[in-house]
Motif scaffolding. Structure first.
Motif, PDB file in Angstrom:
ATOM      1  N   ALA A 142       0.743  -1.107   0.164  1.00 48.55           N
ATOM      2  CA  ALA A 142      -0.157   0.002   0.042  1.00 48.55           C
ATOM      3  C   ALA A 142       0.830   1.175   0.015  1.00 48.55           C
ATOM      4  CB  ALA A 142      -0.689  -0.175   1.152  1.00 48.55           C
ATOM      5  N   TYR A 143       2.069   1.387   0.570  1.00 47.66           N
ATOM      6  CA  TYR A 143       2.965   2.189   0.432  1.00 47.66           C
ATOM      7  C   TYR A 143       4.290   2.394  -0.404  1.00 47.66           C
ATOM      8  CZ  TYR A 143       0.006   3.488   4.743  1.00 47.66           C
ATOM      9  OH  TYR A 143      -0.937   3.793   5.533  1.00 47.66           O
ATOM     10  N   GLN A 144       3.914   1.637  -1.210  1.00 43.40           N
ATOM     11  CA  GLN A 144       5.094   1.347  -2.204  1.00 43.40           C
ATOM     12  C   GLN A 144       4.621   1.664  -3.654  1.00 43.40           C
ATOM     13  OE1 GLN A 144       6.241  -2.705  -1.535  1.00 43.40           O
ATOM     14  NE2 GLN A 144       7.499  -2.234   0.083  1.00 43.40           N
ATOM     15  N   GLU A 145       3.694   2.807  -3.896  1.00 42.43           N
ATOM     16  CA  GLU A 145       3.292   3.288  -5.236  1.00 42.43           C
ATOM     17  C   GLU A 145       4.628   3.822  -6.068  1.00 42.43           C
ATOM     18  OE1 GLU A 145       1.468   7.330  -5.533  1.00 42.43           O
ATOM     19  OE2 GLU A 145       1.273   6.556  -3.309  1.00 42.43           O
ATOM     20  N   ASN A 146       5.751   3.914  -5.662  1.00 43.71           N
ATOM     21  CA  ASN A 146       6.662   4.267  -6.528  1.00 43.71           C
ATOM     22  C   ASN A 146       7.697   3.112  -7.082  1.00 43.71           C
ATOM     23  OD1 ASN A 146       6.191   7.051  -6.518  1.00 43.71           O
ATOM     24  ND2 ASN A 146       7.056   7.385  -4.715  1.00 43.71           N
ATOM     25  N   GLY A 147       7.414   2.132  -6.287  1.00 41.45           N
ATOM     26  CA  GLY A 147       8.374   1.018  -6.422  1.00 41.45           C
ATOM     27  C   GLY A 147       7.768   0.033  -7.741  1.00 41.45           C
ATOM     28  N   LYS A 148       7.830   0.702  -8.811  1.00 42.48           N
ATOM     29  CA  LYS A 148       7.317   0.399 -10.144  1.00 42.48           C
ATOM     30  C   LYS A 148       8.061  -1.051 -10.398  1.00 42.48           C
ATOM     31  CE  LYS A 148       6.322   4.738 -11.728  1.00 42.48           C
ATOM     32  NZ  LYS A 148       6.467   5.996 -12.848  1.00 42.48           N
ATOM     33  N   ASP A 149       9.513  -1.147  -9.769  1.00 37.58           N
ATOM     34  CA  ASP A 149      10.130  -2.407 -10.350  1.00 37.58           C
ATOM     35  C   ASP A 149       9.778  -3.562  -9.362  1.00 37.58           C
ATOM     36  OD1 ASP A 149      11.372  -0.969 -12.457  1.00 37.58           O
ATOM     37  OD2 ASP A 149      12.941  -0.261 -11.168  1.00 37.58           O
ATOM     38  N   ALA A 150       9.122  -3.466  -8.385  1.00 37.81           N
ATOM     39  CA  ALA A 150       8.808  -4.372  -7.341  1.00 37.81           C
ATOM     40  C   ALA A 150       7.914  -5.500  -8.078  1.00 37.81           C
ATOM     41  CB  ALA A 150       8.119  -3.696  -6.220  1.00 37.81           C
ATOM     42  N   LYS A 151       8.040  -6.528  -7.939  1.00 36.47           N
ATOM     43  CA  LYS A 151       7.223  -7.648  -8.424  1.00 36.47           C
ATOM     44  C   LYS A 151       5.888  -7.832  -7.555  1.00 36.47           C
ATOM     45  CE  LYS A 151      10.994 -10.536 -10.048  1.00 36.47           C
ATOM     46  NZ  LYS A 151      11.698 -11.895 -10.172  1.00 36.47           N
ATOM     47  N   LYS A 152       4.745  -8.040  -8.527  1.00 35.89           N
ATOM     48  CA  LYS A 152       3.610  -8.123  -7.881  1.00 35.89           C
ATOM     49  C   LYS A 152       3.320  -9.462  -7.513  1.00 35.89           C
ATOM     50  CE  LYS A 152       1.392  -4.470 -10.672  1.00 35.89           C
ATOM     51  NZ  LYS A 152       0.640  -4.161 -11.579  1.00 35.89           N
ATOM     52  N   PRO A 153       2.437  -9.911  -6.640  1.00 42.00           N
ATOM     53  CA  PRO A 153       2.182 -11.059  -5.991  1.00 42.00           C
ATOM     54  C   PRO A 153       1.636 -12.213  -6.987  1.00 42.00           C
ATOM     55  CG  PRO A 153       1.546  -9.522  -4.438  1.00 42.00           C
ATOM     56  CD  PRO A 153       1.743  -8.621  -5.763  1.00 42.00           C
ATOM     57  N   LEU A 154       1.572 -13.257  -6.831  1.00 44.21           N
ATOM     58  CA  LEU A 154       1.191 -14.053  -7.790  1.00 44.21           C
ATOM     59  C   LEU A 154      -0.433 -13.770  -8.044  1.00 44.21           C
ATOM     60  CD1 LEU A 154       1.385 -17.003  -9.497  1.00 44.21           C
ATOM     61  CD2 LEU A 154       0.716 -18.156  -7.439  1.00 44.21           C
ATOM     62  N   ALA A 155      -0.759 -13.907  -9.315  1.00 42.06           N
ATOM     63  CA  ALA A 155      -2.136 -13.310  -9.524  1.00 42.06           C
ATOM     64  C   ALA A 155      -3.244 -14.238  -9.777  1.00 42.06           C
ATOM     65  CB  ALA A 155      -1.917 -12.622 -10.785  1.00 42.06           C
ATOM     66  N   GLU A 156      -2.886 -15.590 -10.116  1.00 42.29           N
ATOM     67  CA  GLU A 156      -3.763 -16.634 -10.031  1.00 42.29           C
ATOM     68  C   GLU A 156      -3.330 -17.746  -9.745  1.00 42.29           C
ATOM     69  OE1 GLU A 156      -6.931 -18.912 -13.218  1.00 42.29           O
ATOM     70  OE2 GLU A 156      -5.853 -17.029 -13.926  1.00 42.29           O
ATOM     71  N   VAL A 157      -4.007 -18.774  -8.964  1.00 41.11           N
ATOM     72  CA  VAL A 157      -3.725 -19.851  -8.590  1.00 41.11           C
ATOM     73  C   VAL A 157      -4.793 -20.971  -9.036  1.00 41.11           C
ATOM     74  CG1 VAL A 157      -3.599 -21.549  -6.523  1.00 41.11           C
ATOM     75  CG2 VAL A 157      -2.614 -19.134  -6.270  1.00 41.11           C
ATOM     76  N   ALA A 158      -4.170 -21.960  -9.898  1.00 43.58           N
ATOM     77  CA  ALA A 158      -5.330 -23.100 -10.363  1.00 43.58           C
ATOM     78  C   ALA A 158      -4.814 -24.302  -9.688  1.00 43.58           C
ATOM     79  CB  ALA A 158      -5.044 -23.203 -11.694  1.00 43.58           C
ATOM     80  N   VAL A 159      -5.635 -25.007  -8.966  1.00 43.01           N
ATOM     81  CA  VAL A 159      -5.543 -26.077  -8.130  1.00 43.01           C
ATOM     82  C   VAL A 159      -5.946 -27.394  -9.101  1.00 43.01           C
ATOM     83  CG1 VAL A 159      -6.067 -27.451  -6.125  1.00 43.01           C
ATOM     84  CG2 VAL A 159      -6.068 -25.011  -6.036  1.00 43.01           C
ATOM     85  N   LEU A 160      -4.894 -28.139  -9.330  1.00 44.61           N
ATOM     86  CA  LEU A 160      -5.117 -29.239 -10.353  1.00 44.61           C
ATOM     87  C   LEU A 160      -5.686 -30.614  -9.557  1.00 44.61           C
ATOM     88  CD1 LEU A 160      -1.978 -28.939 -12.831  1.00 44.61           C
ATOM     89  CD2 LEU A 160      -4.411 -27.726 -13.005  1.00 44.61           C
ATOM     90  N   GLY A 161      -6.454 -31.370  -9.998  1.00 39.45           N
ATOM     91  CA  GLY A 161      -7.069 -32.307  -9.473  1.00 39.45           C
ATOM     92  C   GLY A 161      -8.182 -32.107  -8.677  1.00 39.45           C
ATOM     93  N   ALA A 162      -8.504 -30.903  -8.362  1.00 40.14           N
ATOM     94  CA  ALA A 162      -9.565 -30.526  -7.736  1.00 40.14           C
ATOM     95  C   ALA A 162     -10.842 -30.303  -8.857  1.00 40.14           C
ATOM     96  CB  ALA A 162      -9.378 -29.226  -7.050  1.00 40.14           C
ATOM     97  N   LYS A 163     -11.858 -30.662  -8.577  1.00 37.15           N
ATOM     98  CA  LYS A 163     -13.162 -30.970  -9.589  1.00 37.15           C
ATOM     99  C   LYS A 163     -14.055 -29.592  -8.970  1.00 37.15           C
ATOM    100  CE  LYS A 163     -12.543 -35.863  -9.345  1.00 37.15           C
ATOM    101  NZ  LYS A 163     -13.360 -37.153  -9.003  1.00 37.15           N
TER     102      LYS A 163
END
Length: 502
Positions: A142-163
């Motif tokens: 929230a307080y790192q708006e100038n950190g343009k080079d900072a990596k963003k958290p993983l955006a999507e998690v797909a759980v395989l084997g789950a129906k």
């Protein structure tokens, strides 16, 4: 916010930035865990051998990246250690899967989508993988708006084997997402700087969430607290420029037969007051409201899950600051209960705000009360940084909470309330002092709180001073900073209560 999907697609055919597989130790041999058969086939059955060449051992917390061979749609394979492989027929423990998924999510920071081909034998495995991945993907930016080079958290998690069409799998995933998101809500509050999170803004956040989730919220400001005689909360907060609050946030269900009251310590910044903390002990004191954050998030989670139990949260919010108006050692406070307390140390403030909230919560005659607090350094000395202590006025209730905590993966330990330690809080001036014997200080604090619990009400006290805020390197699904400790335990306690098991 990290998205969560369930997929029956094969690991070799799903498009993602990375495929997450599990590896384990079987004696001296590295083995590929169930769920990764297609990935192992793409390596001509030599995935374990390749990983061993790269130095992988299968130990928990280990993560090894390698380029994916032809035949896989994902360009990267990430192998995470699961520790020792279970014996034939046994499944991996939920906490093992939770930590492995968390490790993978942290390792894949900056990726858009990861497919988790970890062992799924039951709905509980789906829940553990989803929960671990969503918690591991957390980042406070929230307080790192100038950190343009900072990596963003993983955006999507797909759980395989789950129906996705399996009711049990779908319900497990939905619960995991709700609980993880509420833990991350607590983490956000704990990590927020104290110049922006103080009693009034904390109360405003609760009010906003109340409107969103259909919760009843009542906020007592300084005037209402003074009129009501809340001497503990006012005494702690009177040295600060920004006044204290007592917030009641309630979730009710029309079919509920029991009510669970949760009380959270919400010291949004703790300087120690006149009994000022020494240098080196102030920097993380924004986390002293972790108990209130956990209580707030638990009430919201109960609402999101639609649990058939009434859950009422009481957040005792104040800043503990030194000033000409601050409570002094030697002052006597008249608490909401009518009891008088001699303040011997203004840095033993959490028990003062909790005492008022416990008395107020008791007036509604709930079936049980649980308070949660970063209460004592003594508990950290006793149990370390990863385990919280449990005290109670009922041995069976204490044992039940301990079992629940262990089940959901939160380290805890049952602690006693030795009657002989009560005498150390005798005061020649007031009904009780806020300090007693130095040895066993965490237990003394529990004994103090017990004095303010209504007669005949089952009560437990969770001292989360150790695990609430993590200052070291991240591990598993635990980030640096606020952890959201005890939310999983409290949510499961509410579920057990709704099911009539407690």
């Amino acid at each position: 916010m990290t998205a969560l999907t369930l997929s029956t697609a094969g690991a070799a055919t799903l498009r993602a930035d990375a495929l997450v597989v599990g590896v384990a130790k079987s004696g001296k041999t590295l083995v590929v865990a169930p769920g990764a058969e297609a990935v192992d086939k793409a390596f001509d059955g030599r995935l374990a051998a390749v990983l061993e060449t790269l130095g992988a051992s299968g130990a928990e917390g280990e993560a090894t990246k390698l380029p994916a061979p032809a035949g896989l749609k994902a360009p990267v394979v990430l192998a995470v250690g699961l520790g020792s492989a279970p014996e034939d027929g046994d499944s991996y423990a939920a906490e093992t899967l939770r930590r492995a998924a968390g490790t993978a999510a942290r390792t894949l920071t900056g990726s858009k989508k990861a497919a988790f081909a970890l062992p799924v034998a039951a709905a509980e495995d789906v829940a553990a993988i989803a929960e671990g991945a969503l918690l591991g993907a957390y980042a406070y930016t929230a307080y790192q708006e100038n950190g343009k080079d900072a990596k963003k958290p993983l955006a999507e998690v797909a759980v395989l084997g789950a129906k996705p069409r399996d009711k049990a799998h779908k319900a497990a995933a939905e619960r995991a997402q709700a609980v993880a998101e509420e833990i991350n809500r607590a983490r956000d509050l704990i990590n927020m700087p104290p110049n922006d999170l103080y009693p009034a803004t904390f109360a405003a956040a609760v009010t906003a969430a109340g409107k969103e989730h259909g919760l009843k919220v009542q906020v007592l400001d300084e005037k209402a607290l003074e009129k009501g005689g809340y001497g503990g909360i006012l005494g702690v907060g009177q040295g600060a420029a920004r006044g204290p609050r007592l917030v009641r946030v309630a979730y009710t269900h029309p079919k509920a037969e029991k009510t669970l009251a949760l009380v959270g310590k919400g010291i949004t910044y703790d300087s120690g007051g006149i009994s000022l903390k020494p240098a080196g002990h102030n920097e993380t004191m924004k986390c002293d409201m972790s108990g209130a954050a956990a209580v707030f998030s638990t009430v919201v989670a109960a609402a999101r899950l639609g649990l058939e139990v009434n859950v009422t949260g009481w957040l005792a919010l104040a800043e503990n600051m030194p000033s000409g108006n601050a409570t002094r050692p030697g002052d006597v406070l008249r608490m909401y209960s009518g009891k008088t307390v001699e303040v011997l140390n203004t840095d033993a403030e959490g028990r003062l705000v909790l005492a008022d909230a416990l008395t107020k919560a008791s007036e509604e005659h709930p079936d049980a009360i649980v308070d949660v607090a970063t209460l004592t350094g003594a508990m950290v000395l006793a149990l370390g940084n990863r385990t919280f202590g449990i005290m109670a006025n009922d041995d069976e209730f204490r044992s039940a909470i301990h079992e629940i905590a262990e089940e959901v993966g939160e380290a805890s330990w049952p602690m006693p309330l030795p009657a002989d330690l009560r005498k150390g809080m005798d005061s020649p001036t007031a009904d009780i002092a806020n300090m007693g014997e130095r040895m066993g200080g965490g237990l003394v604090a529990g004994l103090f709180l017990q004095e303010f619990v209504g007669e005949g009400i089952t009560w437990a006290h969770l001292d989360i001073a150790g695990p609430a805020f993590h200052e070291g390197a991240p591990y598993g699904y635990t980030p640096k900073g606020g952890t959201g400790s005890s939310v999983r335990t409290l949510v499961k306690l509410a579920e057990r209560t709704a099911a009539g098991e407690l």
